[in-house]
Design a protein around this motif. Structure first.
Motif, PDB file in Angstrom:
ATOM      1  N   UNK A   4       0.831  -1.205   0.000  1.00 40.99           N
ATOM      2  CA  UNK A   4       0.000   0.000   0.000  1.00 40.99           C
ATOM      3  C   UNK A   4       0.865   1.253   0.000  1.00 40.99           C
ATOM      4  N   UNK A   5       1.898   1.219   0.860  1.00 43.79           N
ATOM      5  CA  UNK A   5       2.752   2.401   0.982  1.00 43.79           C
ATOM      6  C   UNK A   5       3.543   2.640  -0.303  1.00 43.79           C
ATOM      7  N   UNK A   6       4.118   1.557  -0.850  1.00 43.23           N
ATOM      8  CA  UNK A   6       4.880   1.714  -2.090  1.00 43.23           C
ATOM      9  C   UNK A   6       3.954   2.243  -3.181  1.00 43.23           C
ATOM     10  N   UNK A   7       2.746   1.708  -3.226  1.00 42.75           N
ATOM     11  CA  UNK A   7       1.794   2.148  -4.249  1.00 42.75           C
ATOM     12  C   UNK A   7       1.504   3.643  -4.101  1.00 42.75           C
ATOM     13  N   UNK A   8       1.192   4.081  -2.863  1.00 47.50           N
ATOM     14  CA  UNK A   8       0.877   5.499  -2.638  1.00 47.50           C
ATOM     15  C   UNK A   8       2.039   6.398  -3.072  1.00 47.50           C
ATOM     16  N   UNK A   9       3.238   6.060  -2.559  1.00 50.39           N
ATOM     17  CA  UNK A   9       4.395   6.903  -2.883  1.00 50.39           C
ATOM     18  C   UNK A   9       4.702   6.866  -4.369  1.00 50.39           C
ATOM     19  N   UNK A  10       4.464   5.715  -4.972  1.00 52.14           N
ATOM     20  CA  UNK A  10       4.750   5.557  -6.390  1.00 52.14           C
ATOM     21  C   UNK A  10       3.752   6.369  -7.223  1.00 52.14           C
ATOM     22  N   UNK A  11       2.489   6.347  -6.823  1.00 49.34           N
ATOM     23  CA  UNK A  11       1.485   7.130  -7.540  1.00 49.34           C
ATOM     24  C   UNK A  11       1.868   8.602  -7.488  1.00 49.34           C
ATOM     25  N   UNK A  12       2.291   9.039  -6.281  1.00 48.76           N
ATOM     26  CA  UNK A  12       2.680  10.444  -6.141  1.00 48.76           C
ATOM     27  C   UNK A  12       3.898  10.749  -7.013  1.00 48.76           C
ATOM     28  N   UNK A  13       4.888   9.828  -6.995  1.00 47.88           N
ATOM     29  CA  UNK A  13       6.097  10.069  -7.780  1.00 47.88           C
ATOM     30  C   UNK A  13       5.782  10.085  -9.271  1.00 47.88           C
ATOM     31  N   UNK A  45      13.503   6.408 -11.983  1.00 51.74           N
ATOM     32  CA  UNK A  45      13.397   7.749 -11.406  1.00 51.74           C
ATOM     33  C   UNK A  45      12.282   7.769 -10.365  1.00 51.74           C
ATOM     34  N   UNK A  46      11.121   7.225 -10.768  1.00 52.37           N
ATOM     35  CA  UNK A  46       9.961   7.272  -9.878  1.00 52.37           C
ATOM     36  C   UNK A  46      10.179   6.380  -8.661  1.00 52.37           C
ATOM     37  N   UNK A  47      10.770   5.197  -8.901  1.00 45.57           N
ATOM     38  CA  UNK A  47      10.964   4.262  -7.794  1.00 45.57           C
ATOM     39  C   UNK A  47      11.861   4.869  -6.723  1.00 45.57           C
ATOM     40  N   UNK A  48      12.917   5.537  -7.163  1.00 44.55           N
ATOM     41  CA  UNK A  48      13.843   6.117  -6.196  1.00 44.55           C
ATOM     42  C   UNK A  48      13.136   7.174  -5.360  1.00 44.55           C
ATOM     43  N   UNK A  49      12.303   7.966  -6.041  1.00 43.19           N
ATOM     44  CA  UNK A  49      11.560   8.992  -5.305  1.00 43.19           C
ATOM     45  C   UNK A  49      10.555   8.363  -4.355  1.00 43.19           C
ATOM     46  N   UNK A  50      10.008   7.201  -4.760  1.00 42.99           N
ATOM     47  CA  UNK A  50       8.992   6.565  -3.914  1.00 42.99           C
ATOM     48  C   UNK A  50       9.615   5.858  -2.729  1.00 42.99           C
ATOM     49  N   UNK A  51      10.833   5.329  -2.897  1.00 45.36           N
ATOM     50  CA  UNK A  51      11.436   4.543  -1.833  1.00 45.36           C
ATOM     51  C   UNK A  51      11.932   5.408  -0.678  1.00 45.36           C
ATOM     52  N   UNK A  52      12.356   6.634  -0.998  1.00 45.91           N
ATOM     53  CA  UNK A  52      12.943   7.462   0.061  1.00 45.91           C
ATOM     54  C   UNK A  52      11.976   7.643   1.241  1.00 45.91           C
ATOM     55  N   UNK A  53      10.734   8.079   1.022  1.00 50.26           N
ATOM     56  CA  UNK A  53       9.847   8.223   2.172  1.00 50.26           C
ATOM     57  C   UNK A  53       9.412   6.873   2.755  1.00 50.26           C
ATOM     58  N   UNK A  54       9.471   5.803   1.936  1.00 51.25           N
ATOM     59  CA  UNK A  54       9.041   4.499   2.438  1.00 51.25           C
ATOM     60  C   UNK A  54       9.956   3.978   3.531  1.00 51.25           C
ATOM     61  N   UNK A  55      11.229   4.410   3.477  1.00 57.49           N
ATOM     62  CA  UNK A  55      12.210   3.929   4.450  1.00 57.49           C
ATOM     63  C   UNK A  55      11.734   4.159   5.879  1.00 57.49           C
ATOM     64  N   UNK A  56      11.139   5.315   6.119  1.00 56.82           N
ATOM     65  CA  UNK A  56      10.710   5.654   7.471  1.00 56.82           C
ATOM     66  C   UNK A  56       9.701   4.640   7.988  1.00 56.82           C
ATOM     67  N   UNK A  57       8.716   4.312   7.145  1.00 59.00           N
ATOM     68  CA  UNK A  57       7.670   3.402   7.599  1.00 59.00           C
ATOM     69  C   UNK A  57       8.231   2.010   7.842  1.00 59.00           C
ATOM     70  N   UNK A  58       9.167   1.593   6.969  1.00 58.11           N
ATOM     71  CA  UNK A  58       9.764   0.278   7.146  1.00 58.11           C
ATOM     72  C   UNK A  58      10.482   0.218   8.489  1.00 58.11           C
ATOM     73  N   UNK A  59      11.183   1.310   8.846  1.00 64.78           N
ATOM     74  CA  UNK A  59      11.871   1.355  10.136  1.00 64.78           C
ATOM     75  C   UNK A  59      10.902   1.213  11.288  1.00 64.78           C
ATOM     76  N   UNK A  60       9.789   1.932  11.198  1.00 68.46           N
ATOM     77  CA  UNK A  60       8.815   1.879  12.279  1.00 68.46           C
ATOM     78  C   UNK A  60       8.227   0.475  12.398  1.00 68.46           C
ATOM     79  N   UNK A  61       7.918  -0.133  11.248  1.00 69.64           N
ATOM     80  CA  UNK A  61       7.365  -1.493  11.245  1.00 69.64           C
ATOM     81  C   UNK A  61       8.346  -2.471  11.879  1.00 69.64           C
ATOM     82  N   UNK A  62       9.644  -2.316  11.537  1.00 79.24           N
ATOM     83  CA  UNK A  62      10.647  -3.248  12.047  1.00 79.24           C
ATOM     84  C   UNK A  62      10.736  -3.137  13.569  1.00 79.24           C
TER      85      UNK A  62
END
Lengths: 624, 342
Positions: B228-237, B259-276
């Motif tokens: 869900x998160x990757x999808x959201x960030x990817x749609x925005x990117x 290009x889009x994936x890199x932009x989408x992954x940067x904010x995703x890192x935070x959520x992955x950290x919280x989940x971990x």
């Protein structure tokens, strides 16, 4: 520039040149919850070799959609519903995606409005240019990197070897725009689409940039589609004008014909200001001034030695925004305050109303010093002095109705009854040319022009004598600008208002103002009548500012008689200002004395004031 | 610049940890619990009770107890400041030894689960983002709703029923190694690594086989939110100006996607950290279903036994690891996105 390119640009055989692009009946549709919306309904246009075609139209007329659709690109979730785009004889909408992709960026280059947003924030500029080059040319990484450096140098970026390593957020708007054009031109496209390429740039940089773009394209023999709202750019750089209105081209003519004889109602509305002023009004403005100059006692506002510094956090240094500015505003006149961004003109306006507290200096209103009085005493002055801000959207509370917006100043400054306030509000709306029936509506959905009128109505509510207009036209479309300027002039005539008109748009200044003060780095460098400043500027900075301004006059096109750039080099930082003249580092006339001696504003024989000892000494003659 | 930043973050982390130790120390003692009677029984004699209280040190003033725990009292042995987490009241073993046994299992489980969850979720999220509202997007929506709406132990049990009981492709949910297998010598504590170090591929395969179901269960749960998160960030990117411009510049499709994936992954890192960080203690249900003996299970056992030193030790270790994970992800974020500065 060679004589040959001049000939090419104005050559009469326009119809016989080969077609580069031909668009027919292009329609772009977005599916929304309220049904389909089509920003482009029936867009048809032909662009030939070596041609610079201007595309004008109001905000929302579909200009940017058209720019993208010409390359077969639509912002999601839109789609191209119908139409043909012939490029090189083939309809590119019928080609498959990969074939069109090879045309984009190679044969058709594009520059967009928001250059920093268009650059990938995560990649170095050089890498991005290289990626685009490699997408269309069989070269390796090293060659692509070298090409990026070449292109940045070609578009006039200093030190390109270092700049290729920069990221988008490290570039200024002008620099990012150049990086984008470097990318767009890297594969020598046959057509360059430039969508408002200079929005947000200062005038001296704008002219330099457009000159470079024009030169580059002339050298490579491409064609340009130049999308803009600025008639000055159209008049100075375009061969032909196409007018986009409601998703359709409604007029398409050579530029001189267009300026001489606009046919469509919309074209006439954007040309209204030029045409009206051309008839008689400028004369009236100037004659009124010379009378005012005789009666020197009738000063409404006097500013003496106004200085404003902003401290820098975590440092002892200050930004010297305004330095010892002396100005006077006479009753019933409009004083224009012009200069590039960062020149301190807005700060002067804000200090005048004590929205910013001046660091030092005196401001008197009708002879009474208001720079030191208490906030409470200030209130009675505030009803007589009002301000209209640059951004009409931000200066209106979107949750308030129009009626409430107008009632607020009435509550503060008058003792009218409720019914009288409503009556007064209706009257105010009529005064600014809005329907009195919108009292219960909210500003949302009104156009920028209508909102700015509402802001003016609000400023008028307290019956002021003096209004500071802080770049009131900078976000408006050309037709809204001409309506607003006409309105301001009418209000001045009817109510006897005085204005301080702050603007970087010299065209509007010329139409509205009696006198003009030119600011550079917090100092006033020249003050004089509109005629003096516009027709014979003396201070080298005023001269440079005027020469780089693009007046909407196709008879004196900048590209037809290019003068060498009057200024060079970078603007000094307002934190570390030079000892002598602030312009010395950029001025072609600078001497050692300029660099050593601070300059003072001195009155010249013709009554104007100028801050340049060489001008005072008669060493720099007025431009012919 | 970078080392200074890391140093500052670690220093701040230590201060946070210290504050946490103090807070937890007092909060536990605010519980309406009586650990002493938990050990001696409710019907014990007063002497036995007093004796037990003395043994646990709970008869002393609370500030003295804190001093003892921190190890600042002279002549009282090692405390937290000397690196000792104390001794478990239940087993009498050092808490650090017990955690060292439980932690590697949880870390292995989480790391494997996050690895496979990312490998699966990122492409699926990208696929869903390419055509918002399309078939792939709808499928992803249904899946993440379906997987996320039911508790993980239920999925765990279902998987055990299907893969072990019905089809027999997975081993019994009884720990990582079968009782008959001799464990490899303890070098890192991580079975998968130790078995390879000891040159025992058979043990490695056995452990991997046993990890299969619990990891699959966690991947099943985790991939919902990550997709869900990757999808959201990817749609925005994909809707951003620079991706649009990349298309206009005629870049190949794969490059635009990157290009889009890199932009989408940067904010995703935070959520992955919280989940971990959340899953460090939250994987307990999975650990229980598969009898893995991980940190979550250890935490639950300690809490139920009012084993104060063990509870404090677990909280401290989980927090410290979370802080390190956050730091690592912030550094990765900075590598992906040059706009992030320290």
């Amino acid at each position: 520039m060679t004589a040959e390119t001049v000939l090419r640009a104005v050559a009469p055989d326009a119809e016989t040149r080969a077609e580069v692009l031909r668009v027919e009946g292009l329609r772009v549709t977005y599916r929304t919850e309220d049904g389909d919306v089509s920003p482009l309904t029936n867009f048809s246009l032909t662009i030939r070799e070596h041609e610079v075609v201007g595309l004008v139209g109001d905000a929302g007329s579909g200009k940017s959609t058209a720019a993208l659709a010409l390359m077969g690109v639509v912002r999601p979730p839109g789609r191209i519903a119908s139409g043909e785009v012939y490029f090189g004889g083939e309809d590119l909408l019928k080609k498959d995606e990969d074939e069109v992709r090879q045309l984009r960026g190679k044969d058709i280059g594009i520059i967009v409005q928001n250059p920093r947003g268009a650059l990938n924030p995560m990649l170095r500029v050089g890498t991005q240019i290289g990626n685009v080059y490699r997408a269309h040319n069989q070269v390796g990484r090293g060659d692509a990197a070298a090409r990026a450096v070449d292109m940045l140098r070609k578009v006039g970026i200093n030190d390109p070897e270092r700049r290729v390593a920069a990221y988008a957020h490290e570039l200024s708007g002008g620099m990012a725009q150049r990086a984008l054009i470097a990318m767009a031109l890297s594969s020598n496209p046959r057509l360059l689409i430039a969508d408002e390429p200079t929005s947000g740039l200062d005038v001296t940089i704008q002219a330099q940039f457009l000159d470079e773009m024009w030169d580059t394209v002339q050298e490579t023999g491409s064609a340009i589609l130049l999308i803009t709202q600025d008639l000055g750019i159209i008049a100075n750089y375009c061969d032909r004008v196409a007018v986009l209105h409601d998703g359709e081209i409604v007029e398409d003519k050579p530029v001189r014909e267009f300026f001489a004889n606009p046919e469509h109602a919309y074209s006439q509305s954007i040309m209204a200001l030029q045409r009206e002023v051309a008839s008689d009004r400028t004369e009236a403005r100037q004659s009124m001034h010379s009378e005012a100059e005789v009666t020197t006692e009738a000063h409404l506002v006097d500013i003496a030695k106004l200085t404003k510094n902003f401290p820098i956090r975590g440092s002892d240094k200050v930004v010297q925004a305004v330095q010892s500015v002396d100005l006077e505003i006479r009753e019933g006149e409009t004083l224009g305050l012009v200069g590039e961004s960062g020149s301190g003109k807005t700060t002067v306006g804000r200090c005048l109303l004590r929205l910013e507290e001046p660091t030092s200096g005196a401001i008197s209103y009708r002879g009474e010093d208001i720079s030191g009085i208490s906030k409470r005493d200030l209130r009675s002055f505030r009803s007589r002095m009002q301000i209209v801000f640059q951004d009409p959207f931000d200066s209106l509370n979107p949750r308030w109705t129009v009626g409430r917006v107008l009632r607020e100043p009435l509550d503060l400054h008058t003792t009218l009854s409720r019914a009288e306030k409503v009556a007064r509000s209706r009257e105010l709306l009529e005064m600014v040319g809005l329907s009195p029936d919108i009292l219960d509506r909210k500003p949302k959905g009104m156009g920028a022009g209508a909102m700015q009128r509402l802001n003016i109505a609000r400023a008028l509510a307290s019956n002021p004598e003096f209004i500071v207009l802080d770049e009131p036209t900078s976000v408006l479309s050309p037709s809204a600008i001409s309506e607003l300027i006409t309105l301001l002039r009418r209000l001045q005539d009817e109510l006897g208002l005085s204005y301080l008109f702050i603007s970087h748009d010299l065209t509007t200044v010329k139409y509205l103002c009696h006198r003009v003060a030119v600011m550079y780095l917090g100092q006033v460098v020249e003050v004089g009548t509109v005629d003096q400043i516009f027709n014979s500027p003396r201070h080298p900075y005023a001269l440079a500012l005027l020469s780089s301004h693009l007046f909407p006059d196709p008879a004196h096109r900048r590209v037809d008689h290019r003068e060498p750039d009057a200024l060079s080099g970078e603007i000094p930082s307002p934190v570390d200002l030079p000892v002598g003249c602030y312009l010395a580092g950029r001025c072609p006339h600078a001497t050692d004395r300029c660099r050593a001696e601070p300059q003072v504003l001195e009155r010249l024989a013709d009554g104007r004031m100028s801050r340049c000892w060489r001008v005072s000494a008669g060493e720099l003659e007025a431009a012919p | 610049m970078l080392t200074r930043y890391v140093f500052r973050r670690v220093a701040i982390g230590l201060i946070q940890l210290f504050g946490l130790v103090i807070a937890v120390f007092f909060l536990i003692r605010l519980l309406p619990a009586d650990p002493v009677s938990r050990f001696v029984g409710l019907n014990s004699s007063e002497e036995a009770y007093a004796q037990a209280e003395r043994n646990l040190g709970l008869d002393r003033p609370i500030m003295t107890q804190l001093g003892h725990y921190l190890g600042v009292l002279p002549g009282e042995g090692e405390g937290l400041l000397q690196g000792s987490l104390g001794t478990s009241w239940v087993t009498g073993t050092a808490v650090s030894t017990e955690i060292a046994q439980a932690l590697p299992v949880t870390l292995e489980l989480l790391t494997l689960a996050f690895f496979f969850a990312l490998v699966l979720s990122v492409p699926i999220g990208m696929l869903a983002a390419i055509r918002p509202g399309g078939a792939a997007d709808k499928g992803v929506f249904v899946y993440s709703l379906f997987a996320g709406s039911q508790p993980e132990f239920w999925w765990g049990l279902l998987f055990v029923y299907l893969f072990f009981f019905t089809w027999g492709v997975a081993p019994a949910p009884l720990g990582i190694l079968s009782p008959l297998t001799s464990a490899p010598p303890d070098v890192t504590g991580f079975v998968l690594i130790d078995s390879l170090l000891a040159g025992r591929p058979d043990v490695f395969l056995e452990a991997a086989h046993h990890y299969m179901l619990p990891v699959a269960t966690m991947v099943f749960i985790l991939s919902g939110p990550i997709i869900k998160m990757v999808r959201q960030n990817m749609v925005r990117a994909l809707g951003s100006d620079f991706v649009l411009y990349a298309r206009c510049a005629g870049l190949p499709k794969w490059r635009v996607a990157l290009y889009a994936l890199r932009a989408a992954m940067a904010p995703s890192m935070t959520l992955i950290g919280i989940l971990y960080g959340f899953m460090l203690g939250g994987a307990v249900l999975i650990e229980s279903v598969f009898s893995l003996g991980g940190l979550g299970q250890y935490a639950i056992r300690s809490i139920l036994a009012f084993d104060y030193p063990a509870i404090q030790g677990v909280i401290l270790v989980i927090t410290a690891i979370s802080l390190l994970v956050y730091l690592a992800l912030d550094l990765i974020h900075a590598v992906i996105d040059p706009r992030v500065t320290f």
